[in-house]
Design a protein around this motif. Sequence first.
Motif, short mmCIF file in Angstrom:
data_model
loop_
_atom_site.label_atom_id
_atom_site.label_comp_id
_atom_site.label_asym_id
_atom_site.label_seq_id
_atom_site.Cartn_x
_atom_site.Cartn_y
_atom_site.Cartn_z
N GLU A 378 0.87 -1.33 0.05
CA GLU A 378 0.13 0.24 0.11
C GLU A 378 0.93 1.36 0.06
O GLU A 378 0.63 2.39 0.73
CB GLU A 378 -1.03 -0.27 1.14
CG GLU A 378 -1.92 -1.26 1.16
CD GLU A 378 -2.92 -1.10 2.35
OE1 GLU A 378 -2.79 -0.39 3.11
OE2 GLU A 378 -3.78 -1.92 2.41
N ARG A 379 2.02 1.19 -0.93
CA ARG A 379 2.88 2.33 -1.07
C ARG A 379 3.50 2.81 0.38
O ARG A 379 3.95 3.96 0.49
CB ARG A 379 1.94 3.54 -1.54
CG ARG A 379 1.58 3.39 -2.93
CD ARG A 379 0.75 4.50 -3.38
NE ARG A 379 1.46 5.60 -3.53
CZ ARG A 379 2.35 6.08 -4.59
NH1 ARG A 379 2.35 5.27 -5.57
NH2 ARG A 379 2.76 7.16 -4.48
N GLY A 380 3.69 1.94 1.27
CA GLY A 380 4.24 2.03 2.39
C GLY A 380 5.97 2.24 2.13
O GLY A 380 6.41 1.59 1.29
N LEU A 381 6.65 2.80 3.06
CA LEU A 381 8.11 2.71 2.91
C LEU A 381 8.64 2.18 4.40
O LEU A 381 8.11 2.46 5.32
CB LEU A 381 8.73 4.14 2.66
CG LEU A 381 8.22 4.64 1.20
CD1 LEU A 381 8.70 6.18 0.96
CD2 LEU A 381 8.90 3.58 0.18
N GLU A 382 10.07 1.76 4.59
CA GLU A 382 10.51 1.59 5.67
C GLU A 382 11.80 1.89 5.30
O GLU A 382 12.61 1.34 4.55
CB GLU A 382 10.61 -0.15 5.87
CG GLU A 382 11.32 -0.29 7.21
CD GLU A 382 11.34 -1.76 7.47
OE1 GLU A 382 10.76 -2.22 8.64
OE2 GLU A 382 11.50 -2.63 6.46
N LEU A 383 12.57 2.82 6.33
CA LEU A 383 13.76 3.31 6.40
C LEU A 383 14.71 2.82 7.71
O LEU A 383 14.20 3.09 8.57
CB LEU A 383 13.83 4.89 6.42
CG LEU A 383 15.20 5.56 6.10
CD1 LEU A 383 16.14 5.01 4.76
CD2 LEU A 383 15.02 7.17 6.13
N ARG A 384 15.60 2.20 7.37
CA ARG A 384 16.24 1.36 8.46
C ARG A 384 17.76 1.49 8.43
O ARG A 384 18.37 1.62 7.17
CB ARG A 384 16.04 0.08 8.67
CG ARG A 384 14.79 -0.45 8.88
CD ARG A 384 14.24 0.10 10.35
NE ARG A 384 12.84 -0.37 10.60
CZ ARG A 384 12.12 -0.08 11.72
NH1 ARG A 384 12.54 0.86 12.70
NH2 ARG A 384 10.47 -0.31 11.80
#
Length: 460
Positions: A378-384
């Motif tokens: 659903e167009r989410g992002l994760e930045l780690r």
Amino acid sequence: MTSPAELLLPGTRRALLHRLAIAQTEGRSPSMTAAVRREGQIAWHGSRSCVDGHAPDTDTQFRIGSLTKTFTAVLVLRLRDEGLLDLGDPLEKHLPGTGAGDVTVHQLLAHSAGLGAEAPAPWWERTPGTVRPGLAEVLEDRTGVHPPGRRHHYSNPGYTLLGSLIEAVRGDSWAEVLRREVLEPLGLHRTGPQPQAPHAGAWAVHPWADVLLPEPAEDLGLMAPAGQLWSTTEDLLRFAAFLADGDDRVLSAASVAEMREPAAAPEPGDHTGHYGLGLQVVRSKGRTLIGHTGSLPGFLAALWISVEDDVAAVVFANVTAGVPIGDVAADLVDIVAGAEPRIPEPWRPLPEVDQELLALTGPWYWGPRANVLRLLPERGLELRPLNGLGRGARFVARPDGTWTGLDGYYTGETLRVVRTADGRVSHLDLGSFVFTREPYAPKAAVPGGVDEGGWRGLEG
């Protein structure tokens, strides 16, 4: 429907029964009953009793004490979601004349309003509610025990105020609003303010002899929103499913998740637990458990849920003291989650992909620190951070083309893609932090600029 005996292995069921039996014997409770929910069903139930042939089952009511507070909190969150109040509102705005009008709704929910822990004498749990016909008799001089908003200090009168707030806004009794808005939609037909057979009797056990004394079961009147309810293990496990996933007929998943977030600093010295909005949040054996414990003379109750493990456990005892009821319920969760860990869903690719978002994935640098951006459903992002050290978060997409942080330091912060005049991606902006495709990229909009000499060795 699968029977409970088929949902857990025989060894797990025996371990659960063994833990319950030890608790009933060592705690000297006239009876105890417990049940575990897993994968949407009651996976196990068990009971022990001092009277042969009269062990309680999943339909036997016990009084649940302060577990009532979670139900009251749900009603308050419903008022907020309908726009009838804000959690930051002072109580006086909706319920004038209490003497505690400066405290906020949020502070009352989180037990951080600075009110006293108990109502004035005589002991409210063992006397009829007619002793306290008005809020003045509930509060008396128990306001301002602590400065509002500074610390968690558990307050039964605080939830009495919330019950009166609900009545003032809805124009109906707390019990009727609860029945109509929570109990009926969730199918909790054996939960209510008064006992209905079959139900357990209330007992105290002598500390130095194996003899019993009946306890009174009073109607608490105005104090009811703090601890009046009776329920069954079956009903509370239905309620547990709601607290884990939400139900749009009652409260959305997002609002239920908000209840689970720590809302006040813990009591000094308490390093294992927090309080959310009507929910206790504890750490036990490496797991985060949400729920509540409860007690009234003659009864103990506990409900714990591990959302991550999809396991919930409820335990009742009809004894005033002696059973570490919260520990027992936590142990039941641990037995199931440890012996039969949740099997994850199969990995599946995304149903569709936005190529522009796909092009954003991969390494990004905050100064010299390497991070990785991943694309979520659903167009989410994760930045780690690449090495796991430092701040990271998941982000949910917004209609305006930005993303909002969901975790930790970046909760509520905005992530945006900054482009050059010709449409090319320049950098990511996260709450003013600049993330570039190279460490301190020379042509990027790095605050303070980048030394023209570039990277160099020791002799450079």
